[in-house]
Structures are given as C-alpha cells and as structure tokens.
Design an enzyme around this catalytic site. Structure first.
Site, short mmCIF file in Angstrom:
data_model
loop_
_atom_site.label_atom_id
_atom_site.label_comp_id
_atom_site.label_asym_id
_atom_site.label_seq_id
_atom_site.Cartn_x
_atom_site.Cartn_y
_atom_site.Cartn_z
N ASP A 167 0.85 -1.19 0.00
CA ASP A 167 0.00 0.00 0.00
C ASP A 167 0.89 1.24 0.00
O ASP A 167 2.04 1.19 0.44
CB ASP A 167 -0.86 0.05 1.27
N ARG A 203 -1.27 -0.71 -8.62
CA ARG A 203 -2.63 -0.29 -8.26
C ARG A 203 -2.63 1.23 -8.44
O ARG A 203 -1.73 1.90 -7.93
CB ARG A 203 -2.96 -0.62 -6.81
C1 LIG Z 1 -8.84 -1.02 -3.49
C2 LIG Z 1 -8.38 0.33 -3.01
C3 LIG Z 1 -7.12 0.45 -2.46
C4 LIG Z 1 -6.67 1.70 -2.04
N1 LIG Z 1 -5.39 1.83 -1.59
C5 LIG Z 1 -4.92 3.05 -1.28
C6 LIG Z 1 -3.55 3.24 -0.94
O1 LIG Z 1 -2.74 2.31 -0.91
N2 LIG Z 1 -3.14 4.51 -0.64
C7 LIG Z 1 -4.01 5.57 -0.67
O2 LIG Z 1 -3.56 6.70 -0.42
N3 LIG Z 1 -5.30 5.41 -0.98
C8 LIG Z 1 -5.78 4.19 -1.27
N4 LIG Z 1 -7.10 4.04 -1.62
C9 LIG Z 1 -8.06 5.15 -1.40
C10 LIG Z 1 -8.16 6.04 -2.64
O3 LIG Z 1 -6.94 6.73 -2.79
C11 LIG Z 1 -9.31 7.06 -2.51
O4 LIG Z 1 -9.10 7.89 -1.42
C12 LIG Z 1 -10.68 6.43 -2.39
O5 LIG Z 1 -10.80 5.29 -3.19
C13 LIG Z 1 -11.77 7.44 -2.82
O6 LIG Z 1 -11.56 7.84 -4.15
P1 LIG Z 1 -12.48 7.39 -5.39
O7 LIG Z 1 -11.58 7.24 -6.57
O8 LIG Z 1 -13.29 6.23 -5.04
O9 LIG Z 1 -13.35 8.68 -5.72
P2 LIG Z 1 -14.38 9.51 -4.84
O10 LIG Z 1 -14.75 10.66 -5.69
O11 LIG Z 1 -13.85 9.78 -3.46
O12 LIG Z 1 -15.59 8.53 -4.70
C14 LIG Z 1 -16.50 8.28 -5.76
C15 LIG Z 1 -17.82 7.90 -5.13
O13 LIG Z 1 -17.67 6.67 -4.40
C16 LIG Z 1 -18.32 6.74 -3.15
N5 LIG Z 1 -17.33 6.57 -2.09
C17 LIG Z 1 -15.99 6.68 -2.19
N6 LIG Z 1 -15.38 6.37 -1.01
C18 LIG Z 1 -16.38 6.07 -0.14
C19 LIG Z 1 -16.43 5.68 1.24
N7 LIG Z 1 -15.33 5.51 1.97
N8 LIG Z 1 -17.66 5.44 1.79
C20 LIG Z 1 -18.80 5.58 1.08
N9 LIG Z 1 -18.82 5.95 -0.23
C21 LIG Z 1 -17.63 6.20 -0.83
C22 LIG Z 1 -19.06 8.04 -3.12
O14 LIG Z 1 -20.36 7.83 -3.61
C23 LIG Z 1 -18.30 8.91 -4.09
O15 LIG Z 1 -19.08 9.91 -4.66
C24 LIG Z 1 -7.54 2.82 -2.09
C25 LIG Z 1 -8.81 2.68 -2.67
C26 LIG Z 1 -9.24 1.47 -3.13
C27 LIG Z 1 -10.58 1.37 -3.78
#
Ligand SMILES: Cc1cc2nc3c(=O)[nH]c(=O)nc-3n(C[C@H](O)[C@H](O)[C@H](O)COP(=O)(O)OP(=O)(O)OC[C@H]3O[C@@H](n4cnc5c(N)ncnc54)[C@H](O)[C@@H]3O)c2cc1C
Length: 300
Positions: A125, A175
């Site tokens: 991560d 990722r």
């Molecule tokens: C499999 C995976 C691994 C990840 N690993 C890392 C990592 O190693 N390091 C790191 O910095 N970040 C990591 N992240 C987090 C990532 O960086 C984002 O902060 C997170 O995924 C939200 O961004 P988004 O692209 O989904 O867009 P967003 O615009 O935040 O979300 C799109 C839509 O999804 C929904 N949504 C998103 N998150 C949530 C939530 N928590 N609860 C409810 N609804 C939600 C909402 O409806 C939102 O409008 C990871 C995310 C995923 C999916």
C-alpha cells in the site's frame, strides 16, 4: 459540506464506540481472522476476489513491527489453508519503515518469503508523502527476488508520472488510486478535476506500456474512462482488474462483475478497527462525509 465534515470529525470522540462500530461495520470485515475468512468466502461466492489488510495501530517499537509481520504471515497461511481467492496488502510503516529502513526491508522480505511459499501475491500500500520514496525503493529492492508483488501509485501526487516511468523498467503490477491523505498543493493536485485528469493520464500510460493495473476507484467518471480505454485498446481481461473498498458502491461492483471484469475488494479487518477508522477521518475530513451520509442513508 467541508464545514459539516469537520463538525462530524470533531464529534466522533463523543460517539459511543458501539455506534461507531455499527456504522464502520460495512467497511470492515470484523476483528478476527475468522471474520475476514467469512467475508472473503462470501465475496468469492459472488465471483469477486479480495485483498486482505490487517488493521494496525501506529507502531513505535521493533517488537510491534515484528508482531505485525507475524500477523501478516498468519493471514497468508490462512489464505492458503482456506483456499481463498485473496492476496495480501501491507503497509510498510506497520513493519518499521519509520524506525529503521533495513529492519523494515527484512520484515517485508520475511513476509514475501512466506507468500512465495504459498504462491500468494503481496501489494505494498502507499501511505502519506513522507513514505513514498522509501516505499518505492524497498519495493524495487525486493521485487527483483519476489516478482509476485505490486505497488500503488496515487494520482493526486504530482510526482506519480515520474514514478510510473521509473517503475516501468521493473514491469511491476500497479494499483492506481486517487490517494487518501491530506497533502500540500506544492506536491499534490488539490481539485477533483485535476486528480481525475491525472488518474486518466497515468492509466493510459500504464496500459500503453503493457503493465498490469488494478484500477482502484469508485468514481464513475474514472470507471467509464477505464472502460473506454479497455474497449478502444481491445485489452484482454487478464491485463487489468477493478478494485474497490468493502462496503462502498456495491451496485457498481455488481455491474462490473456482470460485464465480465475481474473485481477485487479491499477487505480490512482486525482488532484496531476503531483507531484506524478515526485516524482516517482525521487525516481526510472528506471521508467523514461518507460516514455522515451512511448515518442517514443506509443504502448509499
Ligand atoms: C482497493 C483500493 C485500495 C486503495 N489503496 C490506497 C492506498 O494504498 N493509498 C491511498 O492513499 N489510498 C488508497 N485508496 C483510497 C483512494 O486513494 C481514494 O481515497 C478512495 O478510493 C476514494 O476515491 P475514489 O476514486 O473512489 O473517488 P471519490 O470521488 O472519493 O468517490 C467516488 C464515489 O464513491 C463513493 N465513495 C468513495 N469512497 C467512499 C467511502 N469511503 N464510503 C462511502 N462511499 C464512498 C461516493 O459515492 C463517491 O461519490 C484505495 C482505494 C481502493 C478502492
């Protein structure tokens, strides 16, 4: 929403722990390895694979880092014994990154040895910007001996394009996500549009260079852009996967599975769920908005 998010974060310590547990419940598999096994088994039955993440506290001693390493090893043995379709994600700070880089490298090496014995993939991560350079360096050192490993790129970081280009030489498994920590504007894009644009730019770059990528997002704009690349480039299904967090946008996950894509869910579990959840809220108050929404709209 910003002010509201901050108010929600400020109110969290006053909320009884069982109430936080109830609402965090959809994002966390539970406290025990058996909870994690049950969750992964249910996902596998739906045709979804997993990556398990043992939630850890911030560690301050070598003993804690060793304990964290042993927990990861226990998870690897469990994945193999239970024949789960799951890999493992690890955070280098929980393995001593901030104490001593060599010590951390050896802890990770030990995990990778166990993983290789079971033929299980391990993802590093990516944490906040103080860890990026060291995480990439340790990954590059170990990836040579353990090719079944992958790294994370954060689209909000301005440096990520250079990192992709540097890492491509090693043909790693990426990722790609937006990034969850609060970072300064000098090093990170701040607006939603800038982060989306950089995500799409990096995704195109990775796909054109034939590297495998986990497309980790719940953002429909980005999922649609990815599906566009997949169609126009005629990409085979074994060149990429979609990755999502447990409990977030299950309807999108089901759509992707129906369309025949490989989908992997990030499944955090462990006794430190409370510290983990509240720290995430404090690091990024935007996340608290989702919890606030979940308080009122259980099917959001
Ligand atoms: C499999 C995976 C691994 C990840 N690993 C890392 C990592 O190693 N390091 C790191 O910095 N970040 C990591 N992240 C987090 C990532 O960086 C984002 O902060 C997170 O995924 C939200 O961004 P988004 O692209 O989904 O867009 P967003 O615009 O935040 O979300 C799109 C839509 O999804 C929904 N949504 C998103 N998150 C949530 C939530 N928590 N609860 C409810 N609804 C939600 C909402 O409806 C939102 O409008 C990871 C995310 C995923 C999916």
């Amino acid at each position: 929403m910003r002010l509201l998010n901050r108010l929600v974060v400020a109110a969290i310590p006053a909320v009884p722990k069982p109430v936080v547990r109830y609402f965090a419940g959809r994002y966390i598999a539970g406290e025990t390895v058996q909870d994690a096994v049950n969750t992964v088994r249910a996902l596998n039955a739906e045709g979804v694979c997993a990556t398990l993440d043992v939630l850890g506290e911030d560690i301050t001693s070598r003993d804690e880092a060793v304990a964290s390493r042993e927990q990861s090893n226990q998870v690897l043995h469990t994945i193999a014994r239970e024949k789960l379709d799951s890999n493992l994600s690890i955070k280098l700070t929980s393995l001593g990154l901030k104490l001593d880089k060599n010590f951390c490298t050896e802890n990770v090496r030990e995990i990778l040895r166990v993983a290789a014995g079971h033929n299980i993939f391990v993802r590093f991560d990516m944490e906040d910007s103080t860890c990026t350079t060291d995480t990439i360096a340790i990954f590059r050192t170990l990836h040579r001996d353990f090719p079944s490993t992958g790294i994370v790129l954060q689209a909000y970081m301005r440096r990520s394009e250079d990192d992709v280009l540097g890492l491509l030489e090693d043909r790693p498994n990426f990722r790609l996500c937006k990034g969850i920590y609060k970072e300064k504007k000098e090093i990170a894009f701040q607006t939603r549009e800038e982060v989306q644009q950089n995500f799409i730019r990096l995704l195109e770059l990775i796909l054109k260079r034939n590297a495998y990528v986990g497309i980790a997002t719940h953002d429909t704009v980005l999922v649609d852009a990815a599906c566009g690349f997949i169609r126009t480039m005629g990409l085979r299904k074994d060149r990429f996967e979609f990755q999502m967090l447990l409990g977030v946008r299950p309807e999108l996950r089901k759509r992707l599975v129906r369309d025949g894509h490989r989908v992997r869910l990030y499944v955090p579990f462990g006794e430190h769920w409370y510290g983990y959840s509240t720290r995430r809220f404090k690091e990024n108050p935007e996340v608290a908005g989702y919890v606030f929404k979940a308080l009122f709209v259980r099917n959001s």
